[in-house]
Design an enzyme around this catalytic site. Structure first.
Site, PDB file in Angstrom:
ATOM      1  CE1 TYR A 193      -3.081  -2.729   0.274  1.00  0.00           C
ATOM      2  CE2 TYR A 193      -4.515  -1.367   1.073  1.00  0.00           C
ATOM      3  CZ  TYR A 193      -4.059  -2.429   1.216  1.00  0.00           C
ATOM      4  OH  TYR A 193      -4.926  -3.339   0.691  1.00  0.00           O
TER       5      TYR A 193
ATOM      6  CE  LYS B  56       0.236 -17.175   2.439  1.00  0.00           C
ATOM      7  NZ  LYS B  56      -0.391 -18.557   2.964  1.00  0.00           N
TER       8      LYS B  56
ATOM      9  CG  ASP C 275      -7.816  -3.322   3.205  1.00  0.00           C
ATOM     10  OD1 ASP C 275      -8.992  -2.674   3.866  1.00  0.00           O
ATOM     11  OD2 ASP C 275      -7.573  -2.330   2.572  1.00  0.00           O
TER      12      ASP C 275
END
Ligand code: NAP
Length: 416
Positions: A161, A228, A306
């Site tokens: 982002y 992750k 998000d």
């Protein structure tokens, strides 16, 4: 020194929130800057201010009072200043520390991506904080929505982002691809777009610190680092490692890891210790559905956060009631999580729940907990009585439909 403002009028009767010895000093009559917001912002801000004022009045009997101070962004700022995000709005929020904000139109071709992103960047609001809980009676797609009660701390400044990307076919993309392929021995297709995913120790640690401190202050059981890292080892994996490092080095006396919970305490959580655990993002999405009540504080990098915020909100009946805040070390901007819904603007129709509950977060941040609890209970009662705005009404059987302002009035009536 107090900034000088051109259009903002500082109310004479209020006082400024300050920071001393790393703690917020809250006067009894704090000046709170408020960005009303565009579109339905006008409807929901009016309702929210009435609700918060009533709760403070009923709780503290005139001894405490919020002194609201209008500051401007979005369409109103465009009218007043000829610009979308005037500098003095940033200065005012920084100086007065805590602010409330309605939704803002994203200007098309205004030279920046979004007013919300600009506010976060300029004010260095690095944590997007979203509590998600269930209100009895709200229609939900799951069987046991009441098991959800989490607060998500999402990193707000980095990750994919950060906006570092190059379009396929541009000189810049070609240059980066050529460098990666030649110098770094990669084999990226030449017709690729490129995006960069920076995740820093600085950004990750301050986010983890905020999440862990919140869990300790609120006597919660666990903080889960969501990542992750099995695939993206040096970004998301590092986020996890830095989170554990902060817990160990800065909160060693108040935290244990999930491994220690089993190796040292046989699975029985000792009093006064927060368990720090981590989950791989895909497993987290599964577990929040299947083992919902095993999670309390979730700390995540930007992109995972998000997705997870909206997925959790959906589980308890959608975004209409989801509050949020963007926070820095001290400065905090409490805001509705939905947009300006222009087709409903000035119709006194929409649900003010998201902004009202963001106001509850704000009262908690001011440590006016009793007033915060009074609003929460009154919202619970109002929805429990099936007195709701159109959005919930269309999904609930036997409910009474009320306007935005009537909903606020009902909440105030139900304050006890
Ligand atoms: P939106 O304003 O959130 O509205 C989408 C739909 O969500 C509405 O049509 C309505 O659904 C429902 N909704 C939103 N708020 C509601 C409320 N308080 N009560 C009841 N229903 C509500 O999203 P958008 O139409 O995509 O965006 C409009 C503008 O807002 C854009 O300029 C966007 O950039 C901006 N935006 C700002 C923020 C922010 O300031 N934080 C966030 C998101 C978007 P139904 O029509 O089904 O009833």
């Amino acid at each position: 020194m107090a900034p000088r403002f051109k259009k903002i009028v500082v109310p004479a009767e209020g006082q400024r929130i300050t920071v001393k010895d790393r703690l917020l000093q809250i006067p009894d009559n704090p000046i709170i800057p408020v960005i009303e917001g565009d579109g339905i912002g006008r409807d929901i801000m009016r309702a929210t201010r009435r609700v918060l004022d009533a709760a403070v009045e009923k709780t503290y009997g005139g001894q405490r009072r919020i002194v609201w101070m209008d500051v401007y962004a979005g369409e109103k700022a465009q009218e007043l200043y000829g610009e979308w995000a005037p500098q003095e709005t940033f200065d005012a929020i920084k100086y007065f520390v805590v602010a409330l904000k309605g939704p803002l139109t994203t200007p098309i071709g205004g030279g920046f991506r979004s007013l919300n992103v600009t506010l976060r960047q300029v004010l260095n609001l690095y944590a997007c904080v979203r509590p998600v809980r269930y209100f009895a009676g709200v229609p939900s797609p799951v069987k046991e929505p009441h098991k959800m009660n989490v607060i998500i701390f999402r990193e707000n400044t980095e990750d994919v982002y950060a906006g570092i990307e190059w379009k396929k076919g541009t000189k810049e993309a070609a240059k980066v691809i050529a460098w990666l392929n030649k110098t770094m021995k990669q084999s990226i297709r030449t017709d690729s777009g490129i995006g960069i995913k920076p995740i820093s120790a600085t950004g990750s640690k301050r986010l983890a610190r905020k999440a862990i401190r919140y869990a300790i202050d609120h006597k919660l059981k666990s903080v889960t680092l969501v990542h992750k890292g099995n695939i993206m080892k040096y970004t998301e994996g590092a986020f996890r490692d830095w989170g554990y490092e902060v817990a160990r080095k800065e909160f060693g006396a108040q935290t244990i890891t999930e491994d220690e919970l089993w190796s040292k305490y046989d699975g029985r959580q000792p009093d006064g210790k927060v368990v720090i655990k981590d989950r791989i993002a895909d497993s987290m999405f599964q577990q929040i559905l299947t083992r919902t009540d095993e999670y309390e504080v979730l700390a995540t990098p930007n992109l995972n956060g998000d997705y997870l915020s909206d997925a959790c909100a959906a589980q308890v009946g959608g975004l209409g009631m989801a509050p949020g805040a963007n926070m820095g070390d001290y400065v905090a901007l409490f805001e509705a999580t939905h947009g300006t819904a222009p087709k409903y603007a000035d119709k006194d129709m929409v649900n003010p729940g998201s902004l009202v509950l963001s106001g509850v977060m704000m009262l908690e941040y001011l440590a006016w907990q009793q007033a915060a609890d009074m609003v929460t209970r009154a919202v619970e009662t109002t929805i429990g009585k099936k007195t709701v705005t159109y959005d919930l009404h269309r999904q609930m059987e036997g409910a009474t439909k009320v306007s935005t302002s009537e909903f606020a009035t009902e909440i105030i009536k139900n304050m006890a």
